[in-house]
Design a protein around this motif. Sequence first.
Motif, PDB file in Angstrom:
ATOM      1  N   GLN A 183       0.827  -1.208   0.000  1.00  0.00           N
ATOM      2  CA  GLN A 183       0.000   0.000   0.000  1.00  0.00           C
ATOM      3  C   GLN A 183       0.862   1.260   0.000  1.00  0.00           C
ATOM      4  O   GLN A 183       0.599   2.209  -0.751  1.00  0.00           O
ATOM      5  CB  GLN A 183      -0.930  -0.005   1.216  1.00  0.00           C
ATOM      6  CG  GLN A 183      -1.862   1.209   1.279  1.00  0.00           C
ATOM      7  CD  GLN A 183      -2.825   1.142   2.461  1.00  0.00           C
ATOM      8  OE1 GLN A 183      -2.862   0.160   3.173  1.00  0.00           O
ATOM      9  NE2 GLN A 183      -3.605   2.192   2.650  1.00  0.00           N
ATOM     10  N   HIS A 184       1.898   1.267   0.834  1.00  0.00           N
ATOM     11  CA  HIS A 184       2.775   2.432   0.919  1.00  0.00           C
ATOM     12  C   HIS A 184       3.499   2.669  -0.408  1.00  0.00           C
ATOM     13  O   HIS A 184       3.627   3.811  -0.872  1.00  0.00           O
ATOM     14  CB  HIS A 184       3.779   2.224   2.061  1.00  0.00           C
ATOM     15  CG  HIS A 184       4.621   3.416   2.357  1.00  0.00           C
ATOM     16  ND1 HIS A 184       4.090   4.667   2.592  1.00  0.00           N
ATOM     17  CD2 HIS A 184       5.978   3.565   2.460  1.00  0.00           C
ATOM     18  CE1 HIS A 184       5.067   5.533   2.845  1.00  0.00           C
ATOM     19  NE2 HIS A 184       6.211   4.884   2.755  1.00  0.00           N
ATOM     20  N   ALA A 185       3.944   1.581  -1.033  1.00  0.00           N
ATOM     21  CA  ALA A 185       4.655   1.704  -2.305  1.00  0.00           C
ATOM     22  C   ALA A 185       3.720   2.154  -3.421  1.00  0.00           C
ATOM     23  O   ALA A 185       4.109   2.948  -4.282  1.00  0.00           O
ATOM     24  CB  ALA A 185       5.313   0.376  -2.666  1.00  0.00           C
ATOM     25  N   ARG A 186       2.493   1.672  -3.423  1.00  0.00           N
ATOM     26  CA  ARG A 186       1.531   2.087  -4.459  1.00  0.00           C
ATOM     27  C   ARG A 186       1.229   3.574  -4.358  1.00  0.00           C
ATOM     28  O   ARG A 186       1.108   4.271  -5.369  1.00  0.00           O
ATOM     29  CB  ARG A 186       0.239   1.267  -4.334  1.00  0.00           C
ATOM     30  CG  ARG A 186       0.367  -0.171  -4.796  1.00  0.00           C
ATOM     31  CD  ARG A 186      -0.999  -0.776  -5.126  1.00  0.00           C
ATOM     32  NE  ARG A 186      -1.928  -0.647  -4.022  1.00  0.00           N
ATOM     33  CZ  ARG A 186      -2.090  -1.552  -3.064  1.00  0.00           C
ATOM     34  NH1 ARG A 186      -1.358  -2.664  -3.092  1.00  0.00           N
ATOM     35  NH2 ARG A 186      -2.966  -1.378  -2.103  1.00  0.00           N
ATOM     36  N   LYS A 187       1.109   4.076  -3.137  1.00  0.00           N
ATOM     37  CA  LYS A 187       0.844   5.503  -2.939  1.00  0.00           C
ATOM     38  C   LYS A 187       2.023   6.332  -3.451  1.00  0.00           C
ATOM     39  O   LYS A 187       1.833   7.356  -4.126  1.00  0.00           O
ATOM     40  CB  LYS A 187       0.615   5.771  -1.449  1.00  0.00           C
ATOM     41  CG  LYS A 187       0.245   7.211  -1.126  1.00  0.00           C
ATOM     42  CD  LYS A 187      -0.017   7.374   0.365  1.00  0.00           C
ATOM     43  CE  LYS A 187      -0.368   8.823   0.697  1.00  0.00           C
ATOM     44  NZ  LYS A 187      -0.621   9.000   2.162  1.00  0.00           N
ATOM     45  N   PHE A 188       3.239   5.883  -3.143  1.00  0.00           N
ATOM     46  CA  PHE A 188       4.430   6.574  -3.643  1.00  0.00           C
ATOM     47  C   PHE A 188       4.482   6.535  -5.168  1.00  0.00           C
ATOM     48  O   PHE A 188       4.753   7.553  -5.822  1.00  0.00           O
ATOM     49  CB  PHE A 188       5.684   5.921  -3.057  1.00  0.00           C
ATOM     50  CG  PHE A 188       6.945   6.233  -3.817  1.00  0.00           C
ATOM     51  CD1 PHE A 188       7.516   7.487  -3.759  1.00  0.00           C
ATOM     52  CD2 PHE A 188       7.559   5.253  -4.601  1.00  0.00           C
ATOM     53  CE1 PHE A 188       8.681   7.781  -4.474  1.00  0.00           C
ATOM     54  CE2 PHE A 188       8.711   5.538  -5.309  1.00  0.00           C
ATOM     55  CZ  PHE A 188       9.280   6.803  -5.245  1.00  0.00           C
ATOM     56  N   ALA A 189       4.217   5.370  -5.760  1.00  0.00           N
ATOM     57  CA  ALA A 189       4.290   5.225  -7.210  1.00  0.00           C
ATOM     58  C   ALA A 189       3.285   6.123  -7.921  1.00  0.00           C
ATOM     59  O   ALA A 189       3.594   6.728  -8.954  1.00  0.00           O
ATOM     60  CB  ALA A 189       4.056   3.766  -7.603  1.00  0.00           C
ATOM     61  N   ALA A 190       2.068   6.236  -7.361  1.00  0.00           N
ATOM     62  CA  ALA A 190       1.048   7.090  -7.967  1.00  0.00           C
ATOM     63  C   ALA A 190       1.468   8.553  -7.922  1.00  0.00           C
ATOM     64  O   ALA A 190       1.311   9.292  -8.910  1.00  0.00           O
ATOM     65  CB  ALA A 190      -0.281   6.892  -7.244  1.00  0.00           C
ATOM     66  N   ALA A 191       2.003   8.985  -6.776  1.00  0.00           N
ATOM     67  CA  ALA A 191       2.446  10.377  -6.648  1.00  0.00           C
ATOM     68  C   ALA A 191       3.630  10.655  -7.577  1.00  0.00           C
ATOM     69  O   ALA A 191       3.715  11.728  -8.188  1.00  0.00           O
ATOM     70  CB  ALA A 191       2.829  10.661  -5.194  1.00  0.00           C
ATOM     71  N   TYR A 192       4.532   9.683  -7.701  1.00  0.00           N
ATOM     72  CA  TYR A 192       5.700   9.848  -8.567  1.00  0.00           C
ATOM     73  C   TYR A 192       5.267   9.964 -10.034  1.00  0.00           C
ATOM     74  O   TYR A 192       5.752  10.806 -10.782  1.00  0.00           O
ATOM     75  CB  TYR A 192       6.637   8.660  -8.381  1.00  0.00           C
ATOM     76  CG  TYR A 192       7.973   8.807  -9.068  1.00  0.00           C
ATOM     77  CD1 TYR A 192       9.082   9.253  -8.361  1.00  0.00           C
ATOM     78  CD2 TYR A 192       8.137   8.485 -10.421  1.00  0.00           C
ATOM     79  CE1 TYR A 192      10.325   9.381  -8.977  1.00  0.00           C
ATOM     80  CE2 TYR A 192       9.361   8.615 -11.053  1.00  0.00           C
ATOM     81  CZ  TYR A 192      10.456   9.066 -10.316  1.00  0.00           C
ATOM     82  OH  TYR A 192      11.673   9.192 -10.948  1.00  0.00           O
ATOM     83  N   ARG A 193       4.334   9.095 -10.423  1.00  0.00           N
ATOM     84  CA  ARG A 193       3.849   9.132 -11.810  1.00  0.00           C
ATOM     85  C   ARG A 193       3.141  10.451 -12.114  1.00  0.00           C
ATOM     86  O   ARG A 193       3.302  11.022 -13.203  1.00  0.00           O
ATOM     87  CB  ARG A 193       2.905   7.954 -12.070  1.00  0.00           C
ATOM     88  CG  ARG A 193       2.536   7.780 -13.538  1.00  0.00           C
ATOM     89  CD  ARG A 193       1.491   6.680 -13.690  1.00  0.00           C
ATOM     90  NE  ARG A 193       2.034   5.375 -13.393  1.00  0.00           N
ATOM     91  CZ  ARG A 193       2.646   4.606 -14.289  1.00  0.00           C
ATOM     92  NH1 ARG A 193       2.797   5.032 -15.529  1.00  0.00           N
ATOM     93  NH2 ARG A 193       3.089   3.420 -13.955  1.00  0.00           N
ATOM     94  N   ASP A 194       2.357  10.948 -11.164  1.00  0.00           N
ATOM     95  CA  ASP A 194       1.669  12.227 -11.354  1.00  0.00           C
ATOM     96  C   ASP A 194       2.668  13.365 -11.544  1.00  0.00           C
ATOM     97  O   ASP A 194       2.431  14.292 -12.325  1.00  0.00           O
ATOM     98  CB  ASP A 194       0.777  12.531 -10.145  1.00  0.00           C
ATOM     99  CG  ASP A 194      -0.457  11.649 -10.094  1.00  0.00           C
ATOM    100  OD1 ASP A 194      -0.776  11.014 -11.124  1.00  0.00           O
ATOM    101  OD2 ASP A 194      -1.093  11.585  -9.022  1.00  0.00           O
TER     102      ASP A 194
END
Length: 291
Positions: A183-194
């Motif tokens: 969950q923590h990594a998915r949140k980071f990945a989404a913010a990074y992609r944005d």
Amino acid sequence: LHGEAWLGLGLDAEEAGVALVSPWVSVPTNDHDYKTLFRNYPSDEIEAARVTKLLRRDLTPRVKDLVVITELSDYGRGYKSAFGRAFKRLQGNVETSLYYERGLQAEDAAALVEGLRLKPAGGVLLISTGPDYATLLEALLGIEYREQIFASGSFHQPDARALAAESAQDVLYVAPVWKPESQHARKFAAAYRDEYGEPPTLWSALGYDALTAIAQGAVMMNGAYRSDLSGLMRSLDFEAPGVVSGKVRFDTAGECSDCALEVYGVRDGTALPWEAYEEFWNQRYGVKSDS
């Protein structure tokens, strides 16, 4: 910062009471025992021990004799030294060591590996970075090298594998475990992609974890004098959330204590973790599956 430059800041950091966390530096060993230096990337000693265990204990057939091809840099020399010690401890033999300067040209790479045509040993370990991997692998392909090829952990960089293309087939290496489905990594990945319009790499995630560790340390200090921060980060009480291994912790030497290393094999341009790659290894070497 890399290598000696990072270590060279150790004394200044101690005098200033500043904690330095590096997400990329693997070399050299902190022989000066600077208390303010940390890294959340495995040291060469840690990675070399894991690679040696892979070669001498985990793989069937086991690998005893190797040729090591090393770039002339802090990284290349440090990794080779650490690997040589670890490999020797488990009765491994570095049969030949070959060296080259960064920015290797195709004709120089071909000349470098020509001797392996007649004396291939049991495999080759490439200690390299960036596009030089592709140049070396193409040269080995050119002499129809049939023994197993291993690479240092820097081969996990997507650009290195992409440049190598088909010549990277079945190369084995170890690199930090990153489970981006948490969950923590998915949140980071989404913010990074944005923010950047592309998915994060392992190295992006390690950089984020380094900053997270410092921020967590500052929160736990709660306004106390900053010179105590390094002691706090080396204590058992310290733990920061991490997107790579789930948490960031350091041992008393400032090394990451949760840096698990995964074995990867390259297949059709994709780096597969060992559980997905093992069947290809077994087919290649005629190993019967335990199942």
